[in-house]
Design a protein around this motif. Structure first.
Motif, PDB file in Angstrom:
ATOM      1  N   ASP A   1      -2.950  -1.570  -5.271  1.00 15.88           N
ATOM      2  CA  ASP A   1      -3.116  -1.749  -6.714  1.00 15.88           C
ATOM      3  C   ASP A   1      -2.084  -2.678  -7.340  1.00 15.88           C
ATOM      4  O   ASP A   1      -2.071  -2.862  -8.557  1.00 15.88           O
ATOM      5  N   VAL A   2      -1.209  -3.289  -6.518  1.00 12.72           N
ATOM      6  CA  VAL A   2      -0.247  -4.234  -7.088  1.00 12.72           C
ATOM      7  C   VAL A   2      -0.935  -5.577  -7.302  1.00 12.72           C
ATOM      8  O   VAL A   2      -1.957  -5.883  -6.665  1.00 12.72           O
ATOM      9  N   PRO A   3      -0.444  -6.424  -8.219  1.00 17.67           N
ATOM     10  CA  PRO A   3      -1.038  -7.748  -8.421  1.00 17.67           C
ATOM     11  C   PRO A   3      -1.080  -8.525  -7.106  1.00 17.67           C
ATOM     12  O   PRO A   3      -0.076  -8.601  -6.393  1.00 17.67           O
TER      13      PRO A   3
ATOM     14  N   ALA B   1       0.813  -1.217   0.000  1.00 21.75           N
ATOM     15  CA  ALA B   1       0.000   0.000   0.000  1.00 21.75           C
ATOM     16  C   ALA B   1       0.847   1.267   0.000  1.00 21.75           C
ATOM     17  O   ALA B   1       0.545   2.227  -0.728  1.00 21.75           O
ATOM     18  N   LEU B   2       1.909   1.283   0.790  1.00 21.69           N
ATOM     19  CA  LEU B   2       2.696   2.508   0.955  1.00 21.69           C
ATOM     20  C   LEU B   2       3.913   2.591   0.050  1.00 21.69           C
ATOM     21  O   LEU B   2       4.390   3.690  -0.252  1.00 21.69           O
TER      22      LEU B   2
ATOM     23  N   LYS C   1      -0.847   7.556   9.612  1.00 22.40           N
ATOM     24  CA  LYS C   1      -1.925   8.419   9.122  1.00 22.40           C
ATOM     25  C   LYS C   1      -2.416   7.942   7.761  1.00 22.40           C
ATOM     26  O   LYS C   1      -3.616   7.896   7.489  1.00 22.40           O
ATOM     27  N   LYS C   2      -1.487   7.565   6.896  1.00 26.76           N
ATOM     28  CA  LYS C   2      -1.869   7.035   5.583  1.00 26.76           C
ATOM     29  C   LYS C   2      -2.608   5.708   5.728  1.00 26.76           C
ATOM     30  O   LYS C   2      -3.594   5.447   5.029  1.00 26.76           O
ATOM     31  N   LEU C   3      -2.156   4.877   6.634  1.00 25.66           N
ATOM     32  CA  LEU C   3      -2.774   3.566   6.816  1.00 25.66           C
ATOM     33  C   LEU C   3      -4.174   3.698   7.415  1.00 25.66           C
ATOM     34  O   LEU C   3      -5.063   2.886   7.125  1.00 25.66           O
TER      35      LEU C   3
ATOM     36  N   LYS D   1     -10.700  -3.758  -1.757  1.00 26.72           N
ATOM     37  CA  LYS D   1      -9.493  -3.035  -1.364  1.00 26.72           C
ATOM     38  C   LYS D   1      -8.327  -3.323  -2.300  1.00 26.72           C
ATOM     39  O   LYS D   1      -7.259  -2.736  -2.145  1.00 26.72           O
ATOM     40  N   PHE D   2      -8.542  -4.198  -3.274  1.00 24.25           N
ATOM     41  CA  PHE D   2      -7.497  -4.536  -4.243  1.00 24.25           C
ATOM     42  C   PHE D   2      -7.974  -4.136  -5.631  1.00 24.25           C
ATOM     43  O   PHE D   2      -8.936  -4.689  -6.155  1.00 24.25           O
TER      44      PHE D   2
END
Length: 342
Positions: free
Chosen positions: A282-284, A159-160, A273-275, A306-307
């Motif tokens: 968006d990765v496979p 995610a990050l 904060k981002k989490l 979420k994917f």
């Protein structure tokens, strides 16, 4: 490399390995087809554990496969260790992957470089540890795959730091959360599954875990994988990693942090904060679940959205519990290869 992995698929996951029903998202490999209780893993072991300074840690890790292959980083959970992947690693190595399996902070031979560093178990810190390890090993991108704490860590990396992630394999799916989310009450039946989290919130719980670490871990193994008939040798091989001098502190902090009873370090606040916004990945990705997982876990339908990239969910049948890589290593290795899409 594509030819090597394609040949590996034909050789290992052919008729002899069992039936794979990909369209239904269900894998029923030979070791899981009978529905019989799961036996212990093989007696395989890793070679010498390597050590390297990375970030705030000296990280202990096992390595297998060619040094110039695509990298797969395998991340264990609590209260397990790197031996959860002892039968996964040779499969991936044979397929041409460079496999890196680190002890998380508080486990095995991984230790802090300074006695002044907070023994912090918050999720962002653990993910940052793996990025620091990748930097030190000069790994630009890797497939990140794990279960339990390892799955959460892999999710956070994807995610990050998506630019560092070739693909993601996550047992029990999307596990990114926040302190605010952790304060929301759950239905009583769900709260009951988290009994140890509330135990750890007390001083009695901390003292109890410190005194009975191995007994506690064995109980969790049995509850989380009720059909996995592991033997004492299999358990003891992994339980040795819990003798790390920081293990209790990291474990207690992790669960207290989730409930907002302990704070993290300011340097990770921007990541948390981002989490807290529950970012889309968006990765496979391939998410997985064992059909006999006795640990708390979300329903796949709750996190599928979420994917946003190439995505697939796989249910692994045959009495597979929470420690999916060790109970169904062929299925886990196949997910790593397939998620990578090489």
């Amino acid at each position: 490399m594509n030819q090597i992995i394609d040949q590996h698929r034909r050789n290992f996951f052919g008729v002899a390995a069992g039936t794979v029903a990909m369209g239904l998202g269900v894998i029923d490999l030979a070791r899981a087809e009978t529905g019989a209780p799961r036996s212990s893993a093989s007696n395989a072991s890793f070679g010498a554990i390597k050590q390297i300074d990375a970030g705030v840690l000296n990280v202990g890790y096992a390595e297998a496969g060619p040094s110039n292959g695509p990298v797969a980083i395998l991340l264990h959970g609590w209260p397990y260790d790197i031996h959860a992947f002892v039968d996964v690693a040779p499969i991936l190595a044979k397929a041409g992957y460079r496999v890196i399996i680190p002890y998380l902070r508080g486990y095995g031979s991984t230790h802090f470089l300074s006695g002044e560093t907070p023994r912090n178990g918050e999720p962002a810190a653990m993910a940052a540890d793996i990025i620091a390890l990748m930097d030190k090993l000069d790994i630009k991108k890797a497939v990140v795959a794990g279960f339990d704490w390892g799955a959460r860590t892999a999710d956070i990396i994807a995610a990050l730091w998506p630019d560092r992630c070739r693909a993601l394999v996550s047992v029990s799916g999307y596990l990114i959360s926040s302190q605010a989310a952790g304060n929301a009450p759950l239905p009583p039946s769900a709260e009951l599954q988290w009994w140890y989290q509330f135990y750890f919130a007390t001083e009695r719980g901390r003292a109890g875990y410190e005194k009975y670490t191995h007994d506690f871990a064995k109980l969790i193994w049995k509850l989380a994988s009720p059909q996995w008939k592991f033997d004492d040798a299999t358990f003891n091989r992994s339980a040795a990693a819990l003798d790390n001098k920081d293990h209790v502190a990291i474990t207690i902090h992790n669960y207290r942090w989730r409930l907002g009873l302990a704070q993290g370090e300011a340097k990770y606040d921007h990541l948390e904060k981002k989490l807290a916004a529950a970012p889309v990945i968006d990765v496979p990705t391939i998410t997985m679940e064992g059909d006999a997982n006795g640990a708390p876990h979300p329903d796949p339908s709750a996190y599928a959205k979420k994917f946003s990239g190439r995505y697939e969910f796989r249910l692994i049948t045959g009495g597979i519990g929470h420690n999916l890589p060790q109970e169904a290593p062929e299925a886990f290795a196949k997910a790593v290869i397939d998620a990578d899409g090489a």
